[in-house]
Design a protein around this motif. Structure first.
Motif, PDB file in Angstrom:
ATOM      1  N   TYR A  87       0.852  -1.193   0.000  1.00  0.00           N
ATOM      2  CA  TYR A  87       0.000   0.000   0.000  1.00  0.00           C
ATOM      3  C   TYR A  87       0.888   1.242   0.000  1.00  0.00           C
ATOM      4  N   LEU A  88       0.266   2.393  -0.117  1.00  0.00           N
ATOM      5  CA  LEU A  88       0.987   3.638  -0.360  1.00  0.00           C
ATOM      6  C   LEU A  88       2.008   3.953   0.729  1.00  0.00           C
ATOM      7  N   GLU A  89       1.582   3.877   2.008  1.00  0.00           N
ATOM      8  CA  GLU A  89       2.482   4.256   3.090  1.00  0.00           C
ATOM      9  C   GLU A  89       3.699   3.344   3.159  1.00  0.00           C
ATOM     10  N   GLU A  90       3.502   2.061   2.868  1.00  0.00           N
ATOM     11  CA  GLU A  90       4.632   1.138   2.898  1.00  0.00           C
ATOM     12  C   GLU A  90       5.620   1.452   1.779  1.00  0.00           C
ATOM     13  N   ARG A  91       5.098   1.730   0.577  1.00  0.00           N
ATOM     14  CA  ARG A  91       5.987   2.091  -0.519  1.00  0.00           C
ATOM     15  C   ARG A  91       6.801   3.333  -0.178  1.00  0.00           C
ATOM     16  N   ASP A  92       6.125   4.355   0.358  1.00  0.00           N
ATOM     17  CA  ASP A  92       6.812   5.609   0.667  1.00  0.00           C
ATOM     18  C   ASP A  92       7.877   5.425   1.741  1.00  0.00           C
ATOM     19  N   ALA A  93       7.629   4.515   2.696  1.00  0.00           N
ATOM     20  CA  ALA A  93       8.617   4.258   3.743  1.00  0.00           C
ATOM     21  C   ALA A  93       9.865   3.601   3.166  1.00  0.00           C
ATOM     22  N   TRP A  94       9.690   2.633   2.253  1.00  0.00           N
ATOM     23  CA  TRP A  94      10.833   2.006   1.591  1.00  0.00           C
ATOM     24  C   TRP A  94      11.619   3.032   0.772  1.00  0.00           C
ATOM     25  N   VAL A  95      10.905   3.832  -0.006  1.00  0.00           N
ATOM     26  CA  VAL A  95      11.555   4.829  -0.865  1.00  0.00           C
ATOM     27  C   VAL A  95      12.326   5.833  -0.020  1.00  0.00           C
ATOM     28  N   ARG A  96      11.741   6.262   1.085  1.00  0.00           N
ATOM     29  CA  ARG A  96      12.405   7.237   1.954  1.00  0.00           C
ATOM     30  C   ARG A  96      13.726   6.698   2.490  1.00  0.00           C
TER      31      ARG A  96
END
Length: 353
Positions: A87-96
């Motif tokens: 989901y979106l928040e998980e993707r953003d955490a990995w990218v960060r």
């Protein structure tokens, strides 16, 4: 002795094959200087390693229109690697975290994460098992409450602030920062469980600390009889979702058949011990029609399935890929419901037996 690279983040992601257009679940470990990926979490040797020096990351990645929450990592040799989060928040955490690792490598610096562990040392006398029993003491322990948030009532639980207050007042810790570290240890060892989206997101690594010293972050004891009541859209009917250590979530979803590829409504019951998603005939019947084993699975949102006729125009789909790579396609009633199911299944897949 050479220092081993620090593990920055780890978890299941769906990875695209380097030669063929196949997507498979992988246990992915982000190190300070690279990304290792394993076929299973328990494997000792990685299937491959991606160096981060000279790499660049792209998110959102629109190269695959049917797959959501994909990010692309381009290495120094101009090879592309594609990963899909749940989901979106998980993707953003990995990218960060990947961006931060690349930045530190390019600048010749060590990776560092903002953490409550800095300059904090727990007393050597701390015994988590004994502390847990003290916290559950009916007279002197943490009081279990009935709390309400986001049109849901959480029974037999308590706030993160209450936990830290108790740890300080009982002289188990010397200050709130130390209490935050101790509470995080209790959480990671299973003595505390997160309840609600705020505390669950933090426990999954989407916050600076896995435990939150907040009045709107809820937790419960795993053997306390905790359950959650959620109100329907008309706010008149109360639908109970029994947790009590067995049922985490239940409701009706559309399921695609494996052979005929037709869609049927099924009642699904998500259990955390063992980690199974059972499905039933919604018209009744106590015996399940089947079950999906979730331990080690990957679950992601998808827009469409290849070589498959859409069920309708409101295609709110998600895909479960089991540890032995069986694919299940399900459809929720709304995007919000889809996200709720994905997060619930993902949580059970990580902690269930």
């Amino acid at each position: 002795m050479e220092r081993e690279p620090m593990r920055v983040r780890e978890g299941y992601l769906v990875k695209k094959g380097s030669m063929f257009n196949t997507w498979k679940p992988m246990w992915v470990v982000l190190l300070e200087d690279g990304i290792e990926f394993y076929k299973r979490k328990a494997d000792n040797s990685p299937k491959g390693m991606i160096p981060l020096k000279g790499s660049s990351i792209h998110s959102p990645c629109q190269d695959f229109g049917k797959r959501m929450f994909v990010f692309k990592l381009t290495v120094a040799k101009q090879q592309d690697h594609f990963f899909q989060a749940a989901y979106l928040e998980e993707r953003d955490a990995w990218v960060r975290d990947i961006k931060k690792a690349i930045h530190h490598i390019d600048g010749g610096q060590r990776f560092s994460r903002k953490s409550t562990r800095k300059s904090i040392r727990l007393p050597e006398t701390i015994n988590l098992s004994a502390l847990y029993l003290s916290m559950k003491d009916p007279e002197k322990g943490i009081k279990e409450l009935k709390l309400e948030k986001d049109k849901r009532v959480f029974n037999h639980c308590f706030t993160g602030t209450c936990v830290i207050d108790w740890l300080v007042s009982s002289s188990s810790v010397r200050n709130r920062r130390e209490g935050l570290l101790l509470a995080s240890s209790l959480l990671s060892e299973g003595y505390l469980q997160p309840a609600g989206d705020t505390s669950k997101a933090a426990a999954e690594g989407l916050s600076d600390t896995p435990f939150l010293d907040l009045s709107d972050a809820y937790y419960y004891f795993p053997d306390s009889g905790f359950f959650c009541e959620g109100y329907s859209s008309d706010d008149d009917v109360v639908l109970k979702e029994e947790f009590r250590g067995t049922i985490v979530k239940q409701g009706c979803l559309l399921k695609q058949g494996h052979r005929r590829k037709n869609w049927k409504v099924r009642k699904f019951v998500l259990r955390d011990d063992p980690a199974y998603l059972h499905y039933y005939d919604p018209a009744g019947g106590e015996e399940p029609l089947g079950a999906i084993h979730l331990r080690g699975c990957v679950v992601t949102a998808v827009e469409d399935m290849p070589d498959t006729k859409k069920h309708d125009d409101d295609n709110i789909l998600f895909e479960i890929i089991t540890a032995n790579e069986i694919h299940y396609y399900l459809q929720a009633a709304s995007s919000t419901e889809r996200t709720e199911w994905i997060k619930a299944i993902q949580s059970v897949a990580r902690t269930g037996k």
